[in-house]
Design a protein around this motif. Structure first.
Motif, PDB file in Angstrom:
ATOM      1  N   VAL A  97       0.835  -1.207   0.000  1.00 29.36           N
ATOM      2  CA  VAL A  97       0.000   0.000   0.000  1.00 29.36           C
ATOM      3  C   VAL A  97       0.870   1.258   0.000  1.00 29.36           C
ATOM      4  O   VAL A  97       0.629   2.195  -0.772  1.00 29.36           O
ATOM      5  N   PHE A  98       1.899   1.269   0.840  1.00 28.00           N
ATOM      6  CA  PHE A  98       2.784   2.430   0.907  1.00 28.00           C
ATOM      7  C   PHE A  98       3.588   2.591  -0.384  1.00 28.00           C
ATOM      8  O   PHE A  98       3.850   3.719  -0.827  1.00 28.00           O
ATOM      9  N   GLN A  99       4.001   1.470  -0.982  1.00 24.06           N
ATOM     10  CA  GLN A  99       4.743   1.555  -2.244  1.00 24.06           C
ATOM     11  C   GLN A  99       3.883   2.155  -3.347  1.00 24.06           C
ATOM     12  O   GLN A  99       4.360   2.966  -4.156  1.00 24.06           O
ATOM     13  N   ILE A 100       2.627   1.751  -3.382  1.00 20.39           N
ATOM     14  CA  ILE A 100       1.722   2.269  -4.407  1.00 20.39           C
ATOM     15  C   ILE A 100       1.398   3.735  -4.140  1.00 20.39           C
ATOM     16  O   ILE A 100       1.404   4.571  -5.041  1.00 20.39           O
ATOM     17  N   LEU A 101       1.102   4.036  -2.861  1.00 24.93           N
ATOM     18  CA  LEU A 101       0.733   5.407  -2.499  1.00 24.93           C
ATOM     19  C   LEU A 101       1.836   6.396  -2.829  1.00 24.93           C
ATOM     20  O   LEU A 101       1.605   7.455  -3.419  1.00 24.93           O
ATOM     21  N   PHE A 102       3.081   6.038  -2.466  1.00 26.78           N
ATOM     22  CA  PHE A 102       4.196   6.958  -2.640  1.00 26.78           C
ATOM     23  C   PHE A 102       5.029   6.688  -3.889  1.00 26.78           C
ATOM     24  O   PHE A 102       6.028   7.371  -4.136  1.00 26.78           O
ATOM     25  N   ARG A 103       4.633   5.649  -4.669  1.00 26.69           N
ATOM     26  CA  ARG A 103       5.341   5.299  -5.896  1.00 26.69           C
ATOM     27  C   ARG A 103       6.840   5.141  -5.636  1.00 26.69           C
ATOM     28  O   ARG A 103       7.681   5.796  -6.262  1.00 26.69           O
ATOM     29  N   VAL A 104       7.159   4.276  -4.688  1.00 30.77           N
ATOM     30  CA  VAL A 104       8.548   4.015  -4.328  1.00 30.77           C
ATOM     31  C   VAL A 104       8.731   2.514  -4.182  1.00 30.77           C
ATOM     32  O   VAL A 104       7.852   1.817  -3.670  1.00 30.77           O
ATOM     33  N   GLN A 105       9.833   1.987  -4.657  1.00 36.92           N
ATOM     34  CA  GLN A 105      10.138   0.552  -4.543  1.00 36.92           C
ATOM     35  C   GLN A 105      11.044   0.356  -3.340  1.00 36.92           C
ATOM     36  O   GLN A 105      12.158   0.880  -3.297  1.00 36.92           O
ATOM     37  N   LEU A 106      10.582  -0.402  -2.351  1.00 33.37           N
ATOM     38  CA  LEU A 106      11.326  -0.558  -1.105  1.00 33.37           C
ATOM     39  C   LEU A 106      12.249  -1.768  -1.097  1.00 33.37           C
ATOM     40  O   LEU A 106      13.052  -1.926  -0.184  1.00 33.37           O
TER      41      LEU A 106
END
Length: 281
Positions: free
Chosen positions: A236-245
């Motif tokens: 969810v956070f990756q999609i929301l902030f468009r960042v690959q963790l």
């Protein structure tokens, strides 16, 4: 004996959370979950055969909800283990293309073997009028034109349709896993109802800071009453902030080895909030 889906779900999630903290790589976590779920499935089989059910409602609940959840998780982790053992080196075009291919294969399997079936529509709609036919042992209707593996199932611990329900569970888990492996820029916008409204939201601190925040929220159990796993929260956070963790478990283990403050980002949030409150804003 009365079986509880809530008990089973909580037990499996506790095991997942424990392994996510103890193991550095998903491959090892998947392997250990396979062993755990195999044993759990076997122990439930022994209980079913030796103790049976108090009534038909308990039997239906077990084969509609409990066994498919355990078996679905087992199918999922087995597939994850197989994928992780053959995936290319981390990141890069080859890595990206590999997981796109895996996602396409999953979509094709879903299209051919799951979504078009009458049972899928029945199961997903929450209907119960045919539960006695689908989830009571010994009531297989061969006139429906069933798959040949019906002759190989354990009739003491299967109803044929419980395995179909497990495939639905596994498919949904695998979809989430594969999407999380692909760059957020290529993540289906349908995962959010209004993608345009979040296109200007992005993370401006370090990735480790975001991982620290995600683990804190997960540990506190403040998202969905603590009933969803760390990977879904991360997605969810990756999609929301468009960042690959990337490999969040490995990053978390590195945090535990920090000298001095191990929660530097959370500490800074507390300080910032205190300063904000002192200003009386």
């Amino acid at each position: 004996m009365k079986y509880s889906i809530n008990t089973i779900v909580s037990e499996i999630r506790r095991k997942e959370d424990k392994l996510s903290l103890e193991t550095e790589h998903l491959l090892e976590e998947a392997y250990q979950m396979i062993q755990y779920l195999k044993d759990l499935l076997h122990s439930n089989r022994e209980l079913v055969i030796n103790e049976g059910f108090a009534n038909s409602m308990d039997e239906i609940d077990f084969f509609r909800n409990i066994k498919p959840y355990i078996l679905g998780k087992l199918i999922y982790y087995n597939k994850v283990f197989r994928i992780e053992t053959i995936c290319p080196v981390r990141r890069g075009k080859m890595y990206h293309k590999f997981f796109l291919g895996q996602l396409q294969d999953l979509k094709q399997e879903f299209k051919e073997h799951i979504c078009g079936s009458y049972f899928y529509r029945y199961y997903r709609s929450g209907r119960s009028d045919r539960d006695e036919e689908y989830f009571i042992r010994g009531k297989i209707n061969y006139r429906d034109g069933l798959n040949s593996y019906v002759f190989e199932i354990d009739d003491q611990f299967s109803t044929y349709y419980d395995s179909k329900a497990a495939r639905i569970v596994a498919n949904e888990l695998l979809y989430t896993y594969l999407v999380s492996k692909i760059s957020p820029d290529d993540t289906p916008a349908s995962l959010f109802h209004d993608a345009d409204s979040i296109k200007d939201i992005f993370w401006t601190d370090s990735k480790n800071a975001l991982i620290e925040l995600i683990y804190a929220l997960h540990a506190a159990g403040v998202i969905s009453h603590g009933k969803i796993g760390i990977r879904k929260i991360t997605l969810v956070f990756q999609i929301l902030f468009r960042v690959q963790l990337g490999d969040i478990h490995h990053a978390f283990h590195r945090m535990k080895e920090r000298s001095g403050a191990k929660t530097s980002f959370l500490d800074s949030l507390k300080f910032s909030l205190e300063q904000y409150m002192e200003k009386g804003v």
